[in-house]
Design a protein around this motif. Structure first.
Motif, short mmCIF file in Angstrom:
data_model
loop_
_atom_site.label_atom_id
_atom_site.label_comp_id
_atom_site.label_asym_id
_atom_site.label_seq_id
_atom_site.Cartn_x
_atom_site.Cartn_y
_atom_site.Cartn_z
N PHE A 85 45.47 35.66 40.62
CA PHE A 85 44.48 34.86 39.91
C PHE A 85 43.51 34.19 40.87
N LEU A 86 44.02 33.56 41.93
CA LEU A 86 43.14 32.85 42.86
C LEU A 86 42.17 33.80 43.56
N ALA A 87 42.62 35.01 43.84
CA ALA A 87 41.72 35.99 44.45
C ALA A 87 40.60 36.36 43.49
N LYS A 88 40.94 36.56 42.22
CA LYS A 88 39.92 36.90 41.23
C LYS A 88 39.00 35.71 40.99
N LYS A 114 51.05 31.70 28.23
CA LYS A 114 49.99 31.21 27.33
C LYS A 114 48.69 30.91 28.06
N GLY A 115 48.75 30.86 29.40
CA GLY A 115 47.56 30.53 30.17
C GLY A 115 47.12 31.62 31.11
N LEU A 116 47.83 31.81 32.22
CA LEU A 116 47.37 32.71 33.27
C LEU A 116 47.33 34.17 32.83
N GLN A 117 48.37 34.65 32.19
CA GLN A 117 48.37 36.07 31.80
C GLN A 117 47.26 36.40 30.81
N PRO A 118 47.06 35.62 29.74
CA PRO A 118 45.91 35.90 28.88
C PRO A 118 44.58 35.80 29.62
N GLY A 119 44.51 34.90 30.61
CA GLY A 119 43.27 34.74 31.36
C GLY A 119 42.95 35.90 32.27
N MET A 120 43.95 36.64 32.67
CA MET A 120 43.74 37.74 33.62
C MET A 120 43.29 39.03 32.95
N THR A 121 43.30 39.11 31.63
CA THR A 121 42.93 40.36 30.95
C THR A 121 41.44 40.65 31.13
#
Length: 588
Positions: free
Chosen positions: A196-199, A151-158
């Protein structure tokens, strides 16, 4: 904070790791024994944490297209209760936290269509996971991690998340919030968290661009508090988890923004609320963090009253407020308004919404005058180029009415976020130029693409070029000059290139009672007076109610009116308005 080069993968396995390590919590406990004000603040937070147990369970109910209110309520509940657990060890705060965490992990999603909702929900759950880690069962830890991922990280990575590359508060809030989850779960979700942290490291400086060059946040003080709070949270979380804040804390414009906010807070503790802002403010959490790190207690001069209200239980500290205890100022005098070093009496800065601000002294009765360039062509901008606020004797004489209710406006079908010249946004009274303390030519809206420019500024005054805020072929040149010499502030407005006979309107919003006699207006409030005298060929004064503006939707403005002065362009196409605003000497 430090900028030592370390790998984003180097996360300590110890919990807690977000924002404070175990040693920091022990240090806080020790300091409470020697700092009565800090101890009173902590006890107030714990008392408010007890109240969370009385609240109903959170539900996934949208307001319009937003879940943001629910996300913010969750973040506030978790910070209160998890903080209270860390400082008291009372198990009841764990149970309260778990109940709220269970509610949101069960939501179908956190409304990724409006990603701020996801961001703040993720921040709350990540902090709860980290601070309460030792008290969570392995099964519940897994459930929380699954929610944070799905609900958080995966939607944020799109790739369709525009906030990664944009220069506004969304970048700061979304990256900062989701980074908490990545740091908290690094061992259990190493691939996703590393990605995520790299992005985040690659894109986080997009959110710092608005502060350039001098620290002025173009979205106004309220959004400075919002965006900068999550920027500071990110910095502190990176440092506590990695020992490396990616050099973000050394950004000179970010550092300068502390001065911007401190000076934009008047002696009355109200802010110069340009753009989408309210004049009333919560405790400025990032200001406490920056004052603490920079050893500059004078930055907190305007915060002492707000902090006192929180400690007395009159107000809540805001949803991130408990973190203030971790960044408590070293100087007790900073909280009593008795700092060793006072703010300078003048400050100015450039940027899309350039500013100049003066005060006659450091006490609450001082004369304060602040004026801005800029205008509509910024994120959350209003048609307020050239607008000003003024206060003296603890009274704000010239006001900005502030922001409109997003939900109420959107509910009526008004395209609030359309920046085009013909957008309904500019027809809203509080947002267009007709409500602001600036000039209006021939009854027309300002140029939605124009920004007034601060040409020069000094302790004695300033010059602003207002020409860009007027529509093309309307005005050839428009200048507003400020002279600051307490007890008088003088404005000189000079326009040329007008069509003969064109009306030019000068305006000022006030909550005072206004009486007019010839070319002089007397403003009265709280047993005190401000005289506003005009010079200009054919100047005409009137007082117009601002209580209930006309339109499809406009919020009421109780007890507010506008002092208006109008002149007409001469045969040579020129107009001049000179305004003398004089307070009584005893107010100083």
């Amino acid at each position: 904070m430090t900028a030592n080069a370390k790998n984003t993968e180097m996360v300590c396995a110890e919990h807690p790791r977000l924002l404070a390590r175990a040693s920091d919590w022990m240090a806080l406990e020790a300091r409470r024994k020697t700092d009565p004000a800090l101890n009173a603040f902590v006890e107030t937070v714990c008392a408010q944490a007890c109240e969370v147990a009385l609240l109903p369970p959170l539900e996934r109910v949208l307001e319009g297209h937003r879940l943001l209110g629910v996300s913010r309520e969750f973040l506030q509940r978790i910070l209160l209760t998890a903080f209270a657990w860390r400082v008291t060890g009372n198990r009841k705060f764990v149970e309260i936290s778990l109940n709220n965490m269970q509610s949101v992990t069960a939501f179908s999603d956190w409304n990724p269509a409006h990603f701020l909702d996801v961001a703040e929900m993720t921040a709350g759950l990540a902090i709860g996971y980290d601070w309460l880690y030792s008290e969570l069962t392995p099964e519940f830890r897994s459930a929380v991690r699954l929610a944070l991922v799905e609900k958080g990280l995966q939607p944020g990575m799109t790739d369709n998340n525009w906030w990664w590359i944009h220069h506004n508060n969304w970048n700061q809030v979304c990256i900062g919030s989701l980074a908490l989850a990545a740091l908290a779960m690094a061992e259990d979700e190493p691939v996703l968290c590393r990605e995520f942290l790299a992005k985040a490291r690659l894109n986080v400086r997009n959110g710092l661009n608005p502060y350039l060059p001098d620290g002025i946040y173009p979205e106004g003080p309220m959004y400075w508090d919002y965006g900068t709070s999550f920027q500071i949270v990110l910095i502190e979380a990176l440092y506590s988890a990695l020992g490396d804040d990616w050099g973000l804390s050394l950004d000179p414009a970010l550092l300068g923004s502390a001065d911007f906010y401190a000076h934009a807070t008047g002696p009355s503790s109200e802010t110069f609320n340009f753009a989408d802002c309210s004049p009333k403010a919560w405790l400025a959490l990032p200001l406490f963090a920056m004052a603490h790190r920079q050893h500059r207690p004078e930055l907190l001069t305007g915060e002492s009253e707000r902090l006192a209200d929180v400690v007395k239980g009159h107000k809540k500290p805001g949803r991130l407020g408990p973190l203030l205890a971790l960044w408590w100022p070293d100087s007790a005098g900073a909280l009593a308004g008795a700092v060793k070093r006072e703010l300078p009496l003048f400050w100015s800065g450039q940027g899309p919404n350039s500013l100049a601000m003066w005060r006659s002294g450091g006490d609450t009765n001082a004369l304060y005058f602040a004026i801005k360039g800029g205008g509509a062509a910024v994120s959350h901008g209003h048609m307020d180029g050239g607008s000003f606020v003024m206060e003296a004797g603890g009274i704000r004489w010239a006001e900005d009415l502030g922001m409109e209710s997003y939900h109420e406006v959107e509910r009526r079908g008004i395209d609030l976020w359309n920046p085009a010249q013909d957008s309904g946004r500019w027809r809203l009274f509080r947002i267009g130029n007709f409500s602001h303390n600036t000039l209006t030519v021939d009854g027309q809206l300002h140029n939605a693409n124009g920004l007034a420019r601060l040409v020069s500024a000094s302790p004695e005054g300033a010059l602003l070029d207002l020409t860009p805020i007027f529509l093309p072929d309307t005005v050839a040149r428009a200048e507003r000059r400020v002279q600051f010499a307490a007890p008088v502030v003088t404005l000189t407005d000079t326009l040329s290139g007008l069509k003969p006979g064109t009306p030019v309107r000068w305006a000022m919003v006030t909550g005072a009672t206004v009486t007019v006699a010839g070319s002089t207006a007397t403003l009265s409030k709280g047993g005190k007076q401000l005289q506003v005298r005009f010079e200009g060929e054919g100047v005409e004064l009137e007082v117009q109610s601002a209580v209930q503006p006309e339109g499809v939707f406009n919020s009421a403005n109780p007890d507010r009116c506008q002092l208006l002065a109008t002149v007409r362009a001469t045969a040579a196409g020129e107009a001049l308005i000179v305004t003398f605003m004089t307070i009584q000497e005893k107010l100083l």
